[in-house]
Design a protein around this motif. Structure first.
Motif, mmCIF file in Angstrom:
data_model
loop_
_atom_site.group_PDB
_atom_site.id
_atom_site.type_symbol
_atom_site.label_atom_id
_atom_site.label_comp_id
_atom_site.label_asym_id
_atom_site.label_seq_id
_atom_site.Cartn_x
_atom_site.Cartn_y
_atom_site.Cartn_z
ATOM 1 N N ALA A 73 75.422 26.981 80.257
ATOM 2 C CA ALA A 73 74.567 27.982 80.910
ATOM 3 C C ALA A 73 73.489 27.326 81.778
ATOM 4 O O ALA A 73 72.851 27.998 82.579
ATOM 5 C CB ALA A 73 73.904 28.878 79.867
ATOM 6 N N ARG A 108 79.028 31.382 84.278
ATOM 7 C CA ARG A 108 78.323 31.031 83.042
ATOM 8 C C ARG A 108 76.903 30.534 83.294
ATOM 9 O O ARG A 108 76.117 30.418 82.357
ATOM 10 C CB ARG A 108 79.100 29.965 82.263
ATOM 11 N N ARG A 110 73.125 30.344 83.908
ATOM 12 C CA ARG A 110 71.987 31.233 83.653
ATOM 13 C C ARG A 110 70.684 30.645 84.189
ATOM 14 O O ARG A 110 69.838 31.361 84.692
ATOM 15 C CB ARG A 110 71.812 31.475 82.149
ATOM 16 N N GLU A 152 69.949 36.705 83.523
ATOM 17 C CA GLU A 152 69.619 36.812 82.097
ATOM 18 C C GLU A 152 70.888 36.748 81.277
ATOM 19 O O GLU A 152 71.958 37.161 81.736
ATOM 20 C CB GLU A 152 68.870 38.134 81.828
ATOM 21 N N PRO A 153 70.805 36.262 80.036
ATOM 22 C CA PRO A 153 71.998 36.187 79.171
ATOM 23 C C PRO A 153 72.552 37.555 78.842
ATOM 24 O O PRO A 153 71.916 38.549 78.907
ATOM 25 C CB PRO A 153 71.502 35.486 77.914
#
Length: 153
Positions: A73, A108, A110, A152-153
């Motif tokens: 990430a 993926r 972030r 954001e995740p």
């Protein structure tokens, strides 16, 4: 130096890698006295590289982005280098915009981390990066870590 600038993506096995090495050595080794032993590393073959060049094809700046090997990430941007004669012409901005586009297109990804020389912090802040942690020396040059959240995740 006038005319349009372009930014080209390339892989480390491309002939453009020699130009990137030349720029990085001119800026980091010759100007800033970084050890040549640390300038080219094991990340280069894995990274996504860009080079900025003039309308005449002269290579003026370079940078790279790569996925953190311990955290998919987190991506890292680094080895941002612009030749002295090309500073102030927007070369660094074009390189950073292209590197941000590369990372932003990775599903993926972030956050982005970079290690900024302290004098360059205002440049990176213009792209939304925020400094974190204390200043430290790397190769005798003051640096700070900087981060940018891209989703954001």
């Amino acid at each position: 130096m006038s005319g349009a600038l372009e930014v080209v993506r390339f892989r480390w096995d491309s002939p453009l890698a020699e130009e990137a090495k030349r720029i990085r050595f001119a800026v980091f080794v010759d100007e800033q006295h970084v050890s040549p032993r640390v300038e080219i590393d094991e990340t280069d073959p894995l990274a996504h590289h860009v080079i900025a060049r003039s309308e005449a094809g002269e290579c003026l700046g370079t940078g790279r982005a790569f996925e953190d090997p311990d955290d998919p990430a987190l991506w890292r941007i680094g080895r941002m280098a612009v030749l002295g004669k090309a500073r102030g012409l927007g070369v660094g901005r074009l390189i950073m915009n292209e590197l941000l586009a590369i990372v932003s297109n990775r599903p993926r990804a972030r956050r982005i981390k970079l290690i900024a020389q302290t004098h360059a912090i205002p440049f990176y802040e213009r792209f939304g990066f925020e400094a974190a942690g204390a200043e430290y020396l790397e190769e005798g040059i003051p640096h700070r870590d900087m981060f940018l959240t891209i989703r954001e995740p």
